[in-house]
Design a protein around this motif. Sequence first.
Motif, mmCIF file in Angstrom:
data_model
loop_
_atom_site.group_PDB
_atom_site.id
_atom_site.type_symbol
_atom_site.label_atom_id
_atom_site.label_comp_id
_atom_site.label_asym_id
_atom_site.label_seq_id
_atom_site.Cartn_x
_atom_site.Cartn_y
_atom_site.Cartn_z
ATOM 1 N N GLU A 133 0.820 -1.216 0.000
ATOM 2 C CA GLU A 133 0.000 0.000 0.000
ATOM 3 C C GLU A 133 0.851 1.263 0.000
ATOM 4 O OE1 GLU A 133 -2.136 1.666 3.667
ATOM 5 O OE2 GLU A 133 -3.658 0.424 2.684
ATOM 6 N N LYS A 134 1.979 1.217 0.710
ATOM 7 C CA LYS A 134 2.814 2.401 0.838
ATOM 8 C C LYS A 134 3.334 2.887 -0.513
ATOM 9 C CE LYS A 134 5.351 2.615 4.463
ATOM 10 N NZ LYS A 134 6.432 2.430 5.474
ATOM 11 N N VAL B 10 0.614 4.840 -2.285
ATOM 12 C CA VAL B 10 0.411 6.163 -1.684
ATOM 13 C C VAL B 10 1.500 7.124 -2.132
ATOM 14 C CG1 VAL B 10 0.356 7.441 0.493
ATOM 15 C CG2 VAL B 10 -0.844 5.245 0.302
ATOM 16 N N GLU C 281 -7.926 4.599 4.809
ATOM 17 C CA GLU C 281 -7.449 3.843 5.967
ATOM 18 C C GLU C 281 -5.936 3.911 6.115
ATOM 19 O OE1 GLU C 281 -9.247 0.039 5.153
ATOM 20 O OE2 GLU C 281 -10.850 0.426 6.598
ATOM 21 N N SER C 282 -5.234 4.271 5.030
ATOM 22 C CA SER C 282 -3.773 4.406 5.120
ATOM 23 C C SER C 282 -3.385 5.614 5.963
ATOM 24 C CB SER C 282 -3.167 4.549 3.717
ATOM 25 O OG SER C 282 -3.407 5.851 3.188
ATOM 26 N N ASN D 158 -2.836 8.671 4.927
ATOM 27 C CA ASN D 158 -1.882 9.564 4.281
ATOM 28 C C ASN D 158 -2.463 10.379 3.126
ATOM 29 O OD1 ASN D 158 0.496 8.740 5.799
ATOM 30 N ND2 ASN D 158 0.301 6.788 4.742
#
Length: 566
Positions: free
Chosen positions: A192-193, A196, A231-232, A234
């Motif tokens: 996920e990072k 983002v 939900e992250s 960021n």
Amino acid sequence: MVEEAEPVADSGDSGTDGSAEHWLSRALLLVPIAIEKARSAKGFAGRWKSITDKLQRLPPCLSDLSSHPCFARHALCRELLQSVAATLSEAVELADRCGCDGDGRSLGKLRMQSDLDALSGKLDLNLRDCGLLVKTGVLGEAAFPPAGAARPGEAELASSNLGELLARLQFGPSEAKLRALDGLLEVMREDEKSVVVALGRSNVSALILLLTTTSPVVREKAATAVCLLTESGNCESLLVSEGVLPSLIRLLESGSLVAREKAVISLQRLSMSANTARLIARHGGIRPLIEVCLIGDSISQSAAAGALNNLSSVPESRQSLVDEGVVRVMINLLDRGIVLGSKEYAAECLQHLTSSNESLRALVVSEGGIRSLLAYLDGPLQQESAVCALKNLVGSVSMDSLLSLGLLPRLVHVLKDGSLGAKQAAAAAICKISSSAESKRIVGEFGCVPLLVRMLEAKSNSGKEAAAQAIASLMTHPHNGSEVKKDGKSVPNLVQLLDPSPQNTAKKYAVSCLLILSSSKKCKKMMISYGAIGYLKKLSDMNVPGSKKLLERLEQRRLRNLFSRK
């Protein structure tokens, strides 16, 4: 809205084979033919005029696209040109049909109208995608190596694949965007990072646009991606600035079960910001959230209750919430909520609503809110919000009513076993209801005094202050004063609260309690032995009420002791 369809290659071409240059030549060859055919088509003059205008805009767009340095090695260029060629072939075919059939009667006028409208929509899409490819910088950000090029490293390949997936959210028909969404979701679940970090404003805008497409499946996938991003933790600001809130609210109103669930979870997360909570209310989000509370499944109901609770923490939104019926909804959740989480949010929402507005307190009382909050305290959930709500409400109800509802046994239970925050709220509630000699007597008979004395040892200054204030109020009744005198910890704990530091907000209440206890020789002796005189000298200089009087009493006691020794 015309739903986009996958381009179908002309029967004379070879599907997805061929380079970008090949498809560019093919498109440039077809453009003048299509324009000439469109101009000579019979019937539907208005539609053909619009189609001709769009066809004439294609050559400059294709010229801009082909002049880009990355044109030849970019997969999106090749696919777009395939789509353009297929659209032009379709234009030629439809024009021939109109030429043969006049106004299209033999094929059916409605069908021909539909076909022409679909063709016009495809041309719009082609023109839009061509302009976006050139203007957004996608070609430079995600240029993919041509076949036969040296194989890139694993990290470079992953980066280029992610860049392509993000780019494909903006271009092509809905089926292509659906495939891009599937790929993007797979990457997000694994890393996920990296998604983002790679997201740009144009990617986010394209993703939000997919929330309103006519394809239910695309909407669901897009809502899932947005949910993962919220939900992250960021991307909230970027999502909100690109206009995600109205699209999420529309999904609550008309989306599928999956889309609605993802949308409400996203709104719950985004509404944790007070500014965003205000925007949700302004965009008309309150009513759809309430509807989800009423008819949603357990996950959606809990998230909707959480979002409404977040909105209730913003004072400007409270009246709008009440106007939409949120009080009755929250009380129903307390009574019959599907999951425990929704009950916790309901209790906290009622706490916010009753914090500063007497008319809202009266409304909660009239709807049976006190009974529901007390029943909530009998369960296994966090008690603090419910006790705080009750603290806000007890001043709006008679002592007889509170006794009949069973308030005091619940408060005693909280003082024994609750969290520090719940104990603090319970002490504040006791202080509020102890407004008469009779009420103080009743509170004392329920055994609150020893529990409050133990609270004087709390770690937080606010907890000590709440306990000291409640004790100071209760001690004006003789029975309660005697209870405090009997407790061996009361004097030491109260003397510690004479500390003159600014952080100690309980000192004035400690002085009040010790003044009452100073009628006892034993208590005065204990105060002196625990160092009360040193504290009181400083408090007298600070003009803390009652400190000088208490200091005089203790110094007189100390002088008598000195003389008696001589």
